[in-house]
Design an enzyme around this catalytic site. Structure first.
Site, short mmCIF file in Angstrom:
data_model
loop_
_atom_site.label_atom_id
_atom_site.label_comp_id
_atom_site.label_asym_id
_atom_site.label_seq_id
_atom_site.Cartn_x
_atom_site.Cartn_y
_atom_site.Cartn_z
N ILE A 1 0.85 -1.20 0.00
CA ILE A 1 0.00 0.00 0.00
C ILE A 1 0.89 1.25 0.00
O ILE A 1 0.90 2.05 0.93
CB ILE A 1 -1.07 -0.05 1.12
N THR B 1 2.38 4.15 -3.15
CA THR B 1 1.74 5.18 -3.98
C THR B 1 0.45 4.66 -4.65
O THR B 1 -0.62 5.23 -4.49
CB THR B 1 2.73 5.65 -5.07
N VAL B 2 0.56 3.56 -5.39
CA VAL B 2 -0.60 3.07 -6.14
C VAL B 2 -1.59 2.35 -5.22
O VAL B 2 -2.81 2.49 -5.37
CB VAL B 2 -0.14 2.14 -7.30
N ALA C 1 -1.61 -6.20 3.00
CA ALA C 1 -0.29 -6.62 3.49
C ALA C 1 0.74 -5.56 3.09
O ALA C 1 0.78 -5.14 1.93
CB ALA C 1 0.10 -7.95 2.87
N VAL D 1 0.66 -0.49 -18.23
CA VAL D 1 1.08 0.27 -19.42
C VAL D 1 0.36 1.61 -19.44
O VAL D 1 -0.88 1.66 -19.45
CB VAL D 1 0.78 -0.51 -20.73
N ILE E 1 -4.34 5.34 -18.51
CA ILE E 1 -4.91 5.29 -19.86
C ILE E 1 -5.34 3.84 -20.18
O ILE E 1 -4.52 2.93 -20.04
CB ILE E 1 -3.88 5.74 -20.93
N LYS F 1 6.89 -1.66 -21.07
CA LYS F 1 5.53 -1.37 -21.51
C LYS F 1 5.37 -1.60 -23.02
O LYS F 1 4.35 -2.11 -23.48
CB LYS F 1 5.18 0.09 -21.16
N GLY G 1 1.27 8.11 -11.15
CA GLY G 1 0.66 8.82 -10.02
C GLY G 1 -0.36 7.94 -9.31
O GLY G 1 -0.85 6.95 -9.86
P1 NDP Z 1 5.69 1.98 -3.74
O1 NDP Z 1 7.12 1.73 -3.47
O2 NDP Z 1 5.14 3.35 -3.48
O3 NDP Z 1 4.80 0.93 -2.96
C1 NDP Z 1 5.19 -0.41 -2.77
C2 NDP Z 1 4.69 -0.83 -1.41
O4 NDP Z 1 4.92 -2.22 -1.23
C3 NDP Z 1 5.39 -0.09 -0.25
O5 NDP Z 1 4.45 0.34 0.68
C4 NDP Z 1 6.29 -1.19 0.31
O6 NDP Z 1 6.53 -1.05 1.68
C5 NDP Z 1 5.46 -2.42 0.06
N1 NDP Z 1 6.22 -3.65 0.11
C6 NDP Z 1 7.51 -3.86 -0.28
N2 NDP Z 1 7.84 -5.16 -0.08
C7 NDP Z 1 6.75 -5.75 0.44
C8 NDP Z 1 6.48 -7.07 0.89
N3 NDP Z 1 7.39 -8.05 0.82
N4 NDP Z 1 5.27 -7.35 1.42
C9 NDP Z 1 4.33 -6.37 1.52
N5 NDP Z 1 4.54 -5.10 1.10
C10 NDP Z 1 5.73 -4.80 0.57
O7 NDP Z 1 5.43 1.59 -5.28
P2 NDP Z 1 4.32 2.14 -6.25
O8 NDP Z 1 3.01 2.14 -5.58
O9 NDP Z 1 4.79 3.36 -6.91
O10 NDP Z 1 4.36 1.01 -7.39
C11 NDP Z 1 3.73 -0.24 -7.22
C12 NDP Z 1 3.72 -0.95 -8.56
O11 NDP Z 1 2.96 -0.18 -9.48
C13 NDP Z 1 5.09 -1.12 -9.21
O12 NDP Z 1 5.10 -2.34 -9.91
C14 NDP Z 1 5.18 0.04 -10.18
O13 NDP Z 1 6.03 -0.21 -11.26
C15 NDP Z 1 3.74 0.10 -10.64
N6 NDP Z 1 3.31 1.38 -11.16
C16 NDP Z 1 3.53 2.52 -10.46
C17 NDP Z 1 3.06 3.74 -10.91
C18 NDP Z 1 3.28 5.00 -10.17
O14 NDP Z 1 2.85 6.06 -10.67
N7 NDP Z 1 3.89 4.99 -9.00
C19 NDP Z 1 2.30 3.81 -12.17
C20 NDP Z 1 2.10 2.53 -12.83
C21 NDP Z 1 2.59 1.38 -12.33
P3 NDP Z 1 7.83 -0.23 2.18
O15 NDP Z 1 7.64 1.16 1.64
O16 NDP Z 1 7.72 -0.30 3.65
O17 NDP Z 1 9.00 -0.93 1.59
N1 HSE Z 2 7.92 5.21 -13.44
C1 HSE Z 2 6.80 5.12 -14.32
C2 HSE Z 2 6.72 6.42 -15.13
C3 HSE Z 2 5.53 4.94 -13.54
O1 HSE Z 2 7.43 7.37 -14.83
O2 HSE Z 2 5.97 6.45 -16.09
C4 HSE Z 2 4.37 4.58 -14.40
O3 HSE Z 2 4.52 3.31 -14.95
#
Ligand code: NDP
Ligand code: HSE
Length: 444
Positions: A11, A13-14, A43, A132, A136, A205, A302
């Site tokens: 939990i 960013t996304v 989790a 991807v 969008i 992507k 985002g």
């Molecule tokens: P973040 O790093 O913000 O969130 C990941 C979360 O997972 C953190 O809260 C982290 O905790 C937790 N985590 C890490 N390891 C574990 C584990 N073993 N068990 C449970 N939780 C765990 O990432 P994002 O939300 O940015 O990205 C998530 C996915 O979405 C990635 O695959 C990314 O490529 C994809 N994505 C992201 C976008 C974006 O705009 N950010 C856009 C499109 C896709 P802790 O911080 O304590 O390590």
């Molecule tokens: N790091 C990626 C970006 C997140 O900047 O587009 C979205 O997949």
């Protein structure tokens, strides 16, 4: 109808955006899905932060492993990222018969074939709209809306971080490092920003889009990848003077010989809509034989924009809950049995076989005959010149300046031919430093 119970892994960013949007729009989403979609367990390694987001009514655990096989979870959302624990968890969830939603393009680009095969064996869905171009709905467009078309090519700005960096550098004259920091602060960048700036994320992507567009397996390992770290400001300026913008494009193109699969900075005519895509926004242009060109534009990264796509997948799954797996939309849009056969008739081409037009910049001694020697070499290699410019850039001006920049736009030629021509040009004693070569895409 019974509600869908969701286990959310990660939990950040996304994940936080997904929780917030699902809660805020719950009534509307339930009316669309035909049943309630409820996150019942979360989790995350940081359970205190997770609890501060979801409150006391939802179970929070630190061990994601125990969520994926629970009887009281129907769907697992993986929002941890990376290839390590995320892969283990996704495969374990599939094995336990859970549908999976993920935004993890790195995981699917590298291990998609294995994961999709496992899901097919278990009759569960792996949904990945958010992987991807963030919010969008490009997967849905390619896989469903455009099914009537033979897709010719797909070209997209699919990395928000690099588009943000290129926009800020051009508009505000800011330096690369400070803009990257800002993109990280805003939550656009990957955990390892090298993936963004070296073009790897965009290639993940683009490899997924190429598979869906042409009905071939996901072949990230065959993509040609160049990022924006070597791009110089002077080339952004010259490109503007010639009527072009430089964008990091992911390109998947069907040719008579096979598929071009490449990510690199590209000159795009400034008059094309995609050239105006600024900041962290993404855009994908698709050309199909029946519909022609379509453009899909929106937030590619985002918290809530990406959550929008994650929840769209959840709704699809909720609507299909209990349906025969034979009625699921094929994971790559084509019946899986046809993918490998298509791979041999549509191989991914090596970069030397790519045909495109070019922007060349050579810093040369400002003396008679230099231009003639360069144009002669291009002509000997059959490379036709489209436009030519001589400019004195700021860093070669001044007292006694005896250097100048020659900028040449070429017509389409094979990359291998261009490599040979460039090797000859580079060996001229009047050519100072490395010749800059960028590819140019007309996208018409
Ligand atoms: P973040 O790093 O913000 O969130 C990941 C979360 O997972 C953190 O809260 C982290 O905790 C937790 N985590 C890490 N390891 C574990 C584990 N073993 N068990 C449970 N939780 C765990 O990432 P994002 O939300 O940015 O990205 C998530 C996915 O979405 C990635 O695959 C990314 O490529 C994809 N994505 C992201 C976008 C974006 O705009 N950010 C856009 C499109 C896709 P802790 O911080 O304590 O390590
Ligand atoms: N790091 C990626 C970006 C997140 O900047 O587009 C979205 O997949």
């Amino acid at each position: 109808m019974t509600r869908i119970r969701v286990g959310l892994l990660g939990i950040g960013t996304v994940g936080a955006g997904t929780f917030t949007v699902l809660k805020r729009n719950q009534a509307e989403i339930s009316r669309r899905a035909g049943r309630e979609i409820a996150i019942t367990v979360v989790a995350d390694l940081d359970t205190n932060r997770a609890r501060s987001i979801v409150g006391d009514d939802i179970e929070v655990v630190s061990d994601a492993q125990q969520v994926v096989s629970r009887d009281d979870v129907d769907v697992v959302i993986e929002l941890i990222g990376g290839y390590g624990i995320a892969k283990t968890l996704v495969l374990a969830a599939i094995e336990a018969g859970k549908h999976v939603v993920t935004a993890n393009k790195a995981l699917l680009a590298v291990h998609g074939t294995e994961i999709f095969a496992a899901a097919a064996r278990k009759g569960v869905i792996v949904a990945y709209e958010a992987a991807v171009a963030g919010g969008i709905p490009i997967i849905k467009a390619l896989r469903e809306g455009l099914v009537a078309n033979r897709i010719d090519w797909v070209a997209g700005i699919v990395n928000g971080t690099t588009n943000f960096i290129l926009s800020e550098m051009r508009d505000k004259g800011l330096d690369f490092a400070s803009v990257l920091k800002e993109a990280q602060r805003l939550g656009y960048a990957e955990a390892d920003p090298t993936f963004d700036i070296e073009g790897i994320d965009a290639a993940h992507k683009t490899a997924l889009m190429s598979a869906i567009a042409f009905g071939i397996p996901v072949q990230f390992d065959k993509a040609h990848i160049e990022g924006i770290t070597k791009l110089e400001r002077v080339d952004i300026q010259y490109a503007e003077q010639l009527g072009y913008r430089i964008k990091l494009l992911g390109i998947a193109k069907r040719t008579d010989k096979g598929v071009e699969l490449r990510v690199h900075p590209s000159l795009v005519p400034a008059r094309r809509l995609i050239a105006s895509v600024e900041g962290a926004m993404n855009a994908v242009v698709v050309h199909g034989d029946a519909l022609g060109t379509t453009l899909y534009y929106g937030a590619g990264a985002g918290s809530e924009p990406t959550a929008s796509a994650v929840i769209a997948d959840l709704v699809d799954i909720a609507r299909l809950q209990g349906a025969d797996p034979a009625h699921y939309t094929p994971v790559l849009g084509f019946q899986s049995a046809s993918l490998n056969a298509a791979q041999s008739s549509l191989p991914v081409l090596p970069i030397e076989e790519v045909v495109t037009s070019y922007y060349l910049r050579a810093r040369v001694s400002d003396e008679p005959g230099v231009l003639a020697k360069i144009t002669t070499i291009l002509s000997e290699h059959g490379v036709s010149i489209d436009a030519l410019l001589q400019r004195e850039s700021d860093d070669v001006l001044g007292e006694g300046a005896d250097q100048t920049d020659l900028i040449i736009l070429t017509h389409r030629t094979r990359e291998g031919t261009m490599n040979d021509a460039l090797a000859s040009i580079q060996s001229l004693p009047t050519v100072l430093g490395s010749v800059v070569r960028l590819r140019k895409e007309e996208l018409n």
